[in-house]
Design an enzyme around this catalytic site. Structure first.
Site, PDB file in Angstrom:
ATOM      1  N   GLY A 188       0.847  -1.181   0.000  1.00 36.14           N
ATOM      2  CA  GLY A 188       0.000   0.000   0.000  1.00 36.14           C
ATOM      3  C   GLY A 188       0.886   1.236   0.000  1.00 36.14           C
ATOM      4  O   GLY A 188       2.019   1.188   0.498  1.00 36.14           O
ATOM      5  N   GLN A 231       3.178   9.963   1.255  1.00 32.03           N
ATOM      6  CA  GLN A 231       4.461   9.254   1.348  1.00 32.03           C
ATOM      7  C   GLN A 231       5.391   9.552   0.177  1.00 32.03           C
ATOM      8  O   GLN A 231       6.575   9.190   0.236  1.00 32.03           O
ATOM      9  CB  GLN A 231       4.221   7.742   1.437  1.00 32.03           C
ATOM     10  CG  GLN A 231       3.529   7.340   2.725  1.00 32.03           C
ATOM     11  CD  GLN A 231       3.335   5.839   2.784  1.00 32.03           C
ATOM     12  OE1 GLN A 231       2.398   5.319   2.223  1.00 32.03           O
ATOM     13  NE2 GLN A 231       4.253   5.138   3.446  1.00 32.03           N
ATOM     14  N   LEU A 279       6.328   1.833   4.819  1.00 23.90           N
ATOM     15  CA  LEU A 279       7.490   2.210   4.007  1.00 23.90           C
ATOM     16  C   LEU A 279       8.134   3.503   4.502  1.00 23.90           C
ATOM     17  O   LEU A 279       9.323   3.728   4.267  1.00 23.90           O
ATOM     18  CB  LEU A 279       7.086   2.361   2.535  1.00 23.90           C
ATOM     19  CG  LEU A 279       6.621   1.083   1.818  1.00 23.90           C
ATOM     20  CD1 LEU A 279       6.169   1.412   0.398  1.00 23.90           C
ATOM     21  CD2 LEU A 279       7.705   0.020   1.798  1.00 23.90           C
ATOM     22  N   HIS A 304      -4.836   1.359   7.213  1.00 23.61           N
ATOM     23  CA  HIS A 304      -3.474   1.882   7.358  1.00 23.61           C
ATOM     24  C   HIS A 304      -3.234   3.026   6.354  1.00 23.61           C
ATOM     25  O   HIS A 304      -2.716   4.084   6.727  1.00 23.61           O
ATOM     26  CB  HIS A 304      -2.462   0.744   7.142  1.00 23.61           C
ATOM     27  CG  HIS A 304      -1.029   1.173   7.216  1.00 23.61           C
ATOM     28  ND1 HIS A 304      -0.187   0.796   8.240  1.00 23.61           N
ATOM     29  CD2 HIS A 304      -0.284   1.960   6.392  1.00 23.61           C
ATOM     30  CE1 HIS A 304       1.016   1.338   8.038  1.00 23.61           C
ATOM     31  NE2 HIS A 304       0.980   2.050   6.923  1.00 23.61           N
ATOM     32  N   HIS A 354      -2.897   7.443   6.651  1.00 15.54           N
ATOM     33  CA  HIS A 354      -1.871   8.323   6.066  1.00 15.54           C
ATOM     34  C   HIS A 354      -2.475   9.629   5.552  1.00 15.54           C
ATOM     35  O   HIS A 354      -1.885  10.695   5.731  1.00 15.54           O
ATOM     36  CB  HIS A 354      -1.151   7.635   4.903  1.00 15.54           C
ATOM     37  CG  HIS A 354       0.007   6.786   5.329  1.00 15.54           C
ATOM     38  ND1 HIS A 354       1.093   7.294   6.003  1.00 15.54           N
ATOM     39  CD2 HIS A 354       0.263   5.465   5.167  1.00 15.54           C
ATOM     40  CE1 HIS A 354       1.965   6.320   6.231  1.00 15.54           C
ATOM     41  NE2 HIS A 354       1.482   5.191   5.737  1.00 15.54           N
TER      42      HIS A 354
END
Ligand code: NI
Length: 185
Positions: free
Chosen positions: A45, A50, A98, A139, A143
Site C-alpha cells: 500500500g 508518502q 514504508l 493503514h 496516512h
C-alpha cells in the site's frame, strides 16, 4: 516514475490531505507513478503523502501475498475516499510502513469497514471490506488523515522506539528503495 519515499519526521506525513478536484491533475498517470513507486519498494500500500503530495489518494496491491489467496485481485486506486463506518471485533496484526522502515509492531483495528471512493476513471464506489483488505485500507487511510501506525502504540513502546525513529528521520536506516529523510544533513 519512481519517487523516493518520504521518511518519518517529515511534516507532510502529519497533514490532513486535501481532496482532489476532478480535472486538476492526471489521476491515471499519478496512479501509475504510485504503483511503480510502491512496487520498487515492495510495498502492499502507498499513500500520496508518502511521496510528498498532500492529496487524498492511495493505492493498494496485495496480489503478491501468495499465502492469502483472497487478496489475489486486491489491486486498487482510492481517490477522495471516506470511511463511512468501521465495525466488528478489533484484531491485532504486526504492521509496518514504508515511511518507517525496519519497525514492525502489533496494531489493533476493527475487522470490517464501508468506504466511499472514486477510482482512476472517476467511477464512484461504495464497498465493504474485511480482514486483511480492511486493514490495508485502514493503514493507508490513516496516512491521508496525517496518522501513522506507531500512533496506536503505548507511551512506553513509543519511548523505546524513539532512537530508531530519530535515525529514520536522519536517513540513517537501511532500505532497498530511495528515501527522502527530513533531517538528513
Ligand atoms: Ni504506511
Amino acid at each position: 516514475m519512481v519517487y523516493p519515499i518520504v521518511m518519518y519526521g517529515d511534516p507532510v506525513l502529519r497533514k490532513k490531505a486535501k481532496e482532489i478536484v476532478k480535472g486538476e491533475m492526471d489521476v491515471k498517470a499519478f496512479a501509475q507513478d504510485m504503483f511503480e513507486t510502491m512496487e520498487a519498494a515492495s510495498g502492499i500500500g502507498l499513500a500520496a503523502p508518502q511521496i510528498g503530495k498532500s492529496i487524498r489518494f492511495f493505492v493498494v496491491d496485495a496480489s503478491a501475498l501468495e499465502e492469502q489467496p483472497e487478496l489475489k485481485d486486491f489491486k486498487k486506486v482510492f481517490i477522495n475516499p471516506t470511511i463511512l463506518k468501521e465495525e466488528g471485533n478489533e484484531w491485532d496484526f504486526e504492521e509496518g510502513c514504508l515511511s518507517i522502515p525496519n519497525i514492525r509492531e502489533d496494531v489493533w483495528r476493527k475487522e470490517k469497514l464501508r468506504i466511499h471512493y472514486f477510482d482512476e476513471e472517476w467511477v464512484e464506489h461504495e464497498e465493504e471490506f474485511d480482514g486483511m483488505k480492511a486493514r490495508i485500507i485502514q493503514h493507508e487511510y490513516d496516512h491521508i488523515e496525517g496518522k501513522l501506525f506507531i500512533d496506536y502504540l503505548t507511551p512506553l513502546k513509543k519511548k523505546m522506539l524513539k532512537g530508531k525513529l530519530t535515525d529514520i528521520s536522519k536517513g540513517d536506516v537501511d532500505t532497498e528503495y530511495r528515501i527522502l529523510a527530513p533531517l538528513r544533513k
